[in-house]
Design a protein around this motif. Structure first.
Motif, PDB file in Angstrom:
ATOM      1  N   GLN A  21     -22.856  18.185  44.921  1.00 56.14           N
ATOM      2  CA  GLN A  21     -23.646  17.929  43.719  1.00 56.14           C
ATOM      3  C   GLN A  21     -25.101  18.280  44.022  1.00 56.14           C
ATOM      4  O   GLN A  21     -25.467  18.527  45.164  1.00 56.14           O
ATOM      5  CB  GLN A  21     -23.529  16.467  43.287  1.00 56.14           C
ATOM      6  N   HIS A  63     -18.550  17.654  39.415  1.00 58.46           N
ATOM      7  CA  HIS A  63     -18.277  17.266  38.028  1.00 58.46           C
ATOM      8  C   HIS A  63     -17.270  18.209  37.357  1.00 58.46           C
ATOM      9  O   HIS A  63     -16.185  17.776  36.981  1.00 58.46           O
ATOM     10  CB  HIS A  63     -19.578  17.182  37.219  1.00 58.46           C
ATOM     11  N   ALA A 117     -24.705  18.333  33.906  1.00 54.01           N
ATOM     12  CA  ALA A 117     -23.896  17.617  34.897  1.00 54.01           C
ATOM     13  C   ALA A 117     -23.983  16.105  34.735  1.00 54.01           C
ATOM     14  O   ALA A 117     -22.979  15.399  34.877  1.00 54.01           O
ATOM     15  CB  ALA A 117     -24.323  18.019  36.308  1.00 54.01           C
ATOM     16  N   TRP A 120     -21.638  14.948  31.978  1.00 57.04           N
ATOM     17  CA  TRP A 120     -20.358  15.646  31.867  1.00 57.04           C
ATOM     18  C   TRP A 120     -19.197  14.663  31.737  1.00 57.04           C
ATOM     19  O   TRP A 120     -19.178  13.605  32.387  1.00 57.04           O
ATOM     20  CB  TRP A 120     -20.145  16.531  33.087  1.00 57.04           C
ATOM     21  N   ASN A 214     -21.047  11.555  36.251  1.00 53.71           N
ATOM     22  CA  ASN A 214     -19.688  11.333  36.712  1.00 53.71           C
ATOM     23  C   ASN A 214     -19.536  11.790  38.147  1.00 53.71           C
ATOM     24  O   ASN A 214     -20.102  12.770  38.565  1.00 53.71           O
ATOM     25  CB  ASN A 214     -18.707  12.125  35.835  1.00 53.71           C
ATOM     26  N   SER A 216     -16.978  12.671  41.665  1.00 52.65           N
ATOM     27  CA  SER A 216     -15.950  13.672  41.901  1.00 52.65           C
ATOM     28  C   SER A 216     -14.540  13.110  41.962  1.00 52.65           C
ATOM     29  O   SER A 216     -13.610  13.823  42.250  1.00 52.65           O
ATOM     30  CB  SER A 216     -16.239  14.398  43.228  1.00 52.65           C
TER      31      SER A 216
END
Length: 246
Positions: A21, A63, A117, A120, A214, A216
């Motif tokens: 990320q 994401h 992101a 998301w 969010n 993974s």
């Protein structure tokens, strides 16, 4: 004749898989691991010929699972007659979407500056929310016939062949194979993390405190009874599913 041992690499050890990320300056790894096996891609001996110091990295955005392949090595075998180094990227093109082969710099830029992101969500409909062990989970349901769902499965399902014995990817472009009979359930962990992603341009409204993007933890699960259970299980993106709701 080339020395096979000198120029052969163990594919399981050479391949590294990461979820990443945005970080403060560049993407950061959330987790990194090796595949359980690679024989579906690189052959029964799970060896790659033609390199020394080989390192293959497959990264996924945490994401939306955007993938990227990077191949590095210290030395590459020079072709002698019919003996040559395996074309690794060409081999992986049969297993991963075209977007996987952009340069690492292009991938890093997309991850670092993806303003979508933080908010998301998986495609489809939110059907359940629950808490377990102090963590918040959501269950989303969608039809595989929907393009955003197929895109996610297409990006991640190489892991089927790397972790599930006998697992095979779902044929997403086969006109004779009915996508309409599949329903995909995504289980997603939601958690607060400190946002450090720089904006595309300086902005006084860009977030600088905690956000709620969010994570993974992202799990396609069992389909409706109309789909073969054994095949659907091969689409799982996690070997450890999250706790089920009470």
């Amino acid at each position: 004749m080339a020395d096979q041992d000198e120029w052969s690499s163990n594919a399981n050890e050479a391949l590294n898989i990461s979820f990443v990320q945005a970080g403060q300056q560049s993407p950061v790894k959330l987790s990194t691991f090796h595949p359980k096996f690679t024989y579906p891609i690189f052959g029964e001996e799970e060896c790659i010929f033609g390199y020394q110091g080989l390192n293959i990295t497959i990264r996924f955005a945490a994401h939306d699972l955007l993938p990227n392949v990077s191949v590095k090595y210290d030395k590459k075998f020079k072709t002698v007659n019919d003996t040559k180094a395996l074309d690794i990227e060409e081999t992986l093109k049969g297993w991963m979407p075209e977007v996987s082969f952009e340069t690492p710099a292009e991938f890093n830029h997309k991850i670092q500056y993806d303003t979508a992101a933080r908010n998301w969500k998986p495609p489809g409909e939110l059907v359940e929310s629950y808490q377990s062990r102090g963590r918040n989970f959501e269950i989303w349901c969608a039809d595989l016939i929907d393009p955003p769902v197929r895109q996610l499965i297409d990006r991640i399902q190489i892991l089927v062949s790397l972790f599930i014995e006998g697992g095979t990817p779902i044929p997403l472009d086969d006109a004779d194979w009915s996508l309409a009979k599949w329903r995909i359930f995504f289980v997603q962990l939601r958690k607060k993390i400190q946002t450090t992603t720089p904006p595309l341009s300086p902005s006084p409204t860009s977030p600088s405190g905690p956000a709620s993007p969010n994570s993974s933890s992202f799990h396609p699960t069992n389909p409706t009874p109309t789909a073969p259970t054994s095949t659907k299980q091969s689409t799982s993106t996690s070997s450890t599913p999250p706790p089920a709701p009470n």
